[in-house]
Enzyme design. Structure first.
Site, PDB file in Angstrom:
ATOM      1  CG  HIS A   1       0.655  -1.250  -0.639  1.00 15.53           C
ATOM      2  ND1 HIS A   1      -0.282  -2.218  -0.415  1.00 15.53           N
ATOM      3  CD2 HIS A   1       0.210  -0.147   0.018  1.00 15.53           C
ATOM      4  CE1 HIS A   1      -1.255  -1.740   0.332  1.00 15.53           C
ATOM      5  NE2 HIS A   1      -0.978  -0.479   0.620  1.00 15.53           N
TER       6      HIS A   1
ATOM      7  CG  HIS B   1       2.153   1.150   7.670  1.00 15.60           C
ATOM      8  ND1 HIS B   1       1.792   2.440   7.972  1.00 15.60           N
ATOM      9  CD2 HIS B   1       1.143   0.637   6.924  1.00 15.60           C
ATOM     10  CE1 HIS B   1       0.603   2.695   7.437  1.00 15.60           C
ATOM     11  NE2 HIS B   1       0.186   1.618   6.802  1.00 15.60           N
TER      12      HIS B   1
END
Length: 294
Positions: A125, A241
């Protein structure tokens, strides 16, 4: 920079929140030949079985619970979810192995976030919030507010491209994460969704991810007007990220240099598409679709 893989229990959580952004041994699991499951299926089974409500790090590889269980509190996390395809999973597995071998000899093991202890593939995620807490009576109004804000924003599904590998710690520096940083997508969808997330959470007195809390009041006014908030957007593209693995060891300067030097050319050709925002409140996951352009 911040990094969150959040669930209702720290025993299930694979990643923790990192400090505010600064400028700047596992075995490969065989892929399945079966077709992928529908996205809604993963939402129904987003949490594993709770082992204990007590903070027992021995049950979780040394990890410690950040948010204790309190009656009436609902741990909440907003994020964009990615289930890597078989080819992508193989590339990510190789990257984690390469990163682990680049560490100093005495460093603790690197724990992959690609699979569970039982070998099931786990979702990855990009976080749009810290781990926050809503009260029982706040769950429905918060969900409605977020759904409306995303709908009126007209943010469409978008693609991102992987960029670089890095190591980053959580706030307490009790764990370090191997993270895949991403390139800024077209139309700035990540910053747009982050702004909506921070704005909605501020209405419920929850802290923002990356953004300064001093923007709380102006964000609230923008949300109440239904504005897209474009004039309030700040660029946090260097913060977004995807977490791939974690370790209890602080990487050395050489460790970071070695990871940054890993060749990512094959992975940079992979496009990752996001078409919905996930809101996980307790064990319940709500998927909020992004509006498609016609």
């Amino acid at each position: 920079m911040s990094l969150v893989q959040y669930s209702d229990s720290e025993s299930e959580s694979e990643s923790r929140e990192l400090p505010p952004c600064k400028k700047s041994r596992h075995d490969p699991k065989p892929g399945s030949s079966l077709p992928p499951l529908p996205a809604a299926f993963h939402d129904l089974y987003a949490s594993s079985t709770r082992v204990s409500v007590q903070d027992d790090p021995s049950l979780h590889g040394g990890r410690k619970r950040a948010i204790p269980h309190v009656e009436g509190n609902w741990p909440t996390h907003l994020y964009l979810e990615w289930y890597p395809a078989k080819e992508d999973l193989s590339l990510l597995t190789e990257l984690i192995l390469h990163a682990e071998t680049s560490l100093d000899q005495n460093a603790p093991s690197v724990h992959s976030l690609l699979h569970s202890d039982l070998g099931a593939q786990l979702p990855l995620h990009i976080s749009l919030s810290r781990p926050v807490v809503l009260r029982t009576e706040q769950r429905a109004p918060f969900t409605e507010l977020l759904q409306k804000a995303i709908h009126v924003s007209h943010i469409s599904p978008f693609e991102i491209l992987p960029d670089t590998l890095d190591w980053a710690s959580n706030y307490d520096e009790t764990r370090w994460f191997l993270v895949l940083r991403v390139q800024k997508p077209a139309h700035d969808g990540l910053n747009g969704l982050l702004n909506l997330s921070n704005t909605a959470l501020a209405r419920f007195d929850q802290p923002p991810l990356y953004a300064a809390s001093s923007h709380k009041h102006s964000q609230n006014r923008a949300l109440s007007r239904g504005d897209k908030g474009s004039t309030l957007l700040e660029d946090y593209s260097n913060c977004f990220h995807i977490s791939l693995a974690w370790s209890l060891s602080r990487p050395t300067a050489k460790d970071r240099e070695r990871v940054a030097a890993i060749d990512l050319r094959a992975l940079r050709e992979r496009r990752i598409t996001f078409d919905s925002v996930k809101a996980k409140i307790g064990n319940n996951v709500v998927s909020i679709p992004l509006e498609k352009e016609f």
